[in-house]
Design a protein around this motif. Sequence first.
Motif, PDB file in Angstrom:
ATOM      1  N   TRP A   3       7.114  -1.943  -6.242  1.00  0.00           N
ATOM      2  CA  TRP A   3       5.678  -2.155  -6.058  1.00  0.00           C
ATOM      3  C   TRP A   3       5.197  -3.334  -6.900  1.00  0.00           C
ATOM      4  CZ3 TRP A   3       1.939  -1.643  -9.930  1.00  0.00           C
ATOM      5  CH2 TRP A   3       0.619  -1.804  -9.495  1.00  0.00           C
ATOM      6  N   LYS A   4       5.613  -3.378  -8.168  1.00  0.00           N
ATOM      7  CA  LYS A   4       5.183  -4.434  -9.076  1.00  0.00           C
ATOM      8  C   LYS A   4       5.677  -5.808  -8.608  1.00  0.00           C
ATOM      9  CE  LYS A   4       5.125  -5.779 -13.863  1.00  0.00           C
ATOM     10  NZ  LYS A   4       5.956  -5.935 -15.003  1.00  0.00           N
ATOM     11  N   ARG A   5       6.921  -5.887  -8.189  1.00  0.00           N
ATOM     12  CA  ARG A   5       7.501  -7.142  -7.708  1.00  0.00           C
ATOM     13  C   ARG A   5       6.739  -7.667  -6.492  1.00  0.00           C
ATOM     14  NH1 ARG A   5      12.328  -5.361  -6.514  1.00  0.00           N
ATOM     15  NH2 ARG A   5      12.792  -4.988  -8.684  1.00  0.00           N
ATOM     16  N   LEU A   6       6.451  -6.787  -5.533  1.00  0.00           N
ATOM     17  CA  LEU A   6       5.726  -7.191  -4.324  1.00  0.00           C
ATOM     18  C   LEU A   6       4.279  -7.556  -4.653  1.00  0.00           C
ATOM     19  CD1 LEU A   6       5.800  -7.647  -1.299  1.00  0.00           C
ATOM     20  CD2 LEU A   6       5.315  -5.216  -0.975  1.00  0.00           C
ATOM     21  N   ARG A   7       3.650  -6.799  -5.524  1.00  0.00           N
ATOM     22  CA  ARG A   7       2.275  -7.099  -5.942  1.00  0.00           C
ATOM     23  C   ARG A   7       2.200  -8.486  -6.587  1.00  0.00           C
ATOM     24  NH1 ARG A   7       0.267  -4.605 -11.257  1.00  0.00           N
ATOM     25  NH2 ARG A   7       1.717  -6.219 -11.837  1.00  0.00           N
ATOM     26  N   ASP A   8       3.135  -8.772  -7.479  1.00  0.00           N
ATOM     27  CA  ASP A   8       3.161 -10.079  -8.127  1.00  0.00           C
ATOM     28  C   ASP A   8       3.412 -11.198  -7.130  1.00  0.00           C
ATOM     29  OD1 ASP A   8       2.641  -8.854 -10.517  1.00  0.00           O
ATOM     30  OD2 ASP A   8       4.702  -8.985 -11.261  1.00  0.00           O
TER      31      ASP A   8
ATOM     32  N   GLU B 195       0.834  -1.208   0.000  1.00  0.00           N
ATOM     33  CA  GLU B 195       0.000   0.000   0.000  1.00  0.00           C
ATOM     34  C   GLU B 195       0.871   1.263   0.000  1.00  0.00           C
ATOM     35  OE1 GLU B 195      -3.828   1.812   2.406  1.00  0.00           O
ATOM     36  OE2 GLU B 195      -2.515   0.388   3.421  1.00  0.00           O
ATOM     37  N   ARG B 196       1.916   1.253   0.835  1.00  0.00           N
ATOM     38  CA  ARG B 196       2.812   2.411   0.905  1.00  0.00           C
ATOM     39  C   ARG B 196       3.504   2.630  -0.437  1.00  0.00           C
ATOM     40  NH1 ARG B 196       8.048   2.655   1.931  1.00  0.00           N
ATOM     41  NH2 ARG B 196       8.187   0.567   2.798  1.00  0.00           N
ATOM     42  N   LEU B 197       3.977   1.534  -1.047  1.00  0.00           N
ATOM     43  CA  LEU B 197       4.643   1.647  -2.345  1.00  0.00           C
ATOM     44  C   LEU B 197       3.684   2.121  -3.438  1.00  0.00           C
ATOM     45  CD1 LEU B 197       6.914  -1.533  -2.309  1.00  0.00           C
ATOM     46  CD2 LEU B 197       7.663   0.860  -2.230  1.00  0.00           C
ATOM     47  N   ALA B 198       2.420   1.762  -3.329  1.00  0.00           N
ATOM     48  CA  ALA B 198       1.430   2.214  -4.311  1.00  0.00           C
ATOM     49  C   ALA B 198       1.329   3.736  -4.307  1.00  0.00           C
ATOM     50  CB  ALA B 198       0.078   1.578  -4.021  1.00  0.00           C
ATOM     51  N   TYR B 199       1.339   4.323  -3.121  1.00  0.00           N
ATOM     52  CA  TYR B 199       1.299   5.788  -3.033  1.00  0.00           C
ATOM     53  C   TYR B 199       2.610   6.397  -3.542  1.00  0.00           C
ATOM     54  CZ  TYR B 199      -2.983   5.568  -0.297  1.00  0.00           C
ATOM     55  OH  TYR B 199      -4.272   5.339   0.117  1.00  0.00           O
ATOM     56  N   LEU B 200       3.728   5.792  -3.143  1.00  0.00           N
ATOM     57  CA  LEU B 200       5.031   6.332  -3.535  1.00  0.00           C
ATOM     58  C   LEU B 200       5.260   6.269  -5.038  1.00  0.00           C
ATOM     59  CD1 LEU B 200       7.279   4.904  -0.679  1.00  0.00           C
ATOM     60  CD2 LEU B 200       6.590   7.287  -1.015  1.00  0.00           C
ATOM     61  N   LYS B 201       4.847   5.185  -5.679  1.00  0.00           N
ATOM     62  CA  LYS B 201       5.080   5.038  -7.126  1.00  0.00           C
ATOM     63  C   LYS B 201       4.324   6.086  -7.925  1.00  0.00           C
ATOM     64  CE  LYS B 201       1.496   1.778  -8.490  1.00  0.00           C
ATOM     65  NZ  LYS B 201       0.673   2.736  -9.172  1.00  0.00           N
ATOM     66  N   ASP B 202       3.195   6.572  -7.389  1.00  0.00           N
ATOM     67  CA  ASP B 202       2.450   7.623  -8.081  1.00  0.00           C
ATOM     68  C   ASP B 202       3.202   8.952  -8.063  1.00  0.00           C
ATOM     69  OD1 ASP B 202       0.449   5.848  -8.686  1.00  0.00           O
ATOM     70  OD2 ASP B 202      -0.809   6.414  -6.986  1.00  0.00           O
TER      71      ASP B 202
END
Length: 106
Positions: free
Chosen positions: A26-31, A10-17
């Motif tokens: 973010w993509k690696r952790l999501r996968d 969730e934190r990385l989702a905000y940061l990547k934006d």
Amino acid sequence: MKETELERLERLAYLKDEDPSYYEDWKRLRDKLFNDKETREYATRNLPIWVFFPSGEDKVYESKTDAREKIGVNFRTLSAYLDKDKPVSRGNAKGCYFYSLPKEEC
């Protein structure tokens, strides 16, 4: 308190934006969390489907794909009526009720 992987995602989702350099993390952790074999194993498409026919008969199918092929209904209809307590209004499955079951109840 240690951050869980879901909280980190969730934190990385905000940061990547705000900063594209976080996108790969973010993509690696999501996968890792959502696209691994165990996750796919429990995906809705692979959950058993309990079908009640208008005749009063009921049957459990191994998956949405199995139910779709044997009854002759499309995924859109199956998904629209799944767990809705409402019978299918037309087509091959007219009058049928569809319910998903947890994997261990089969």
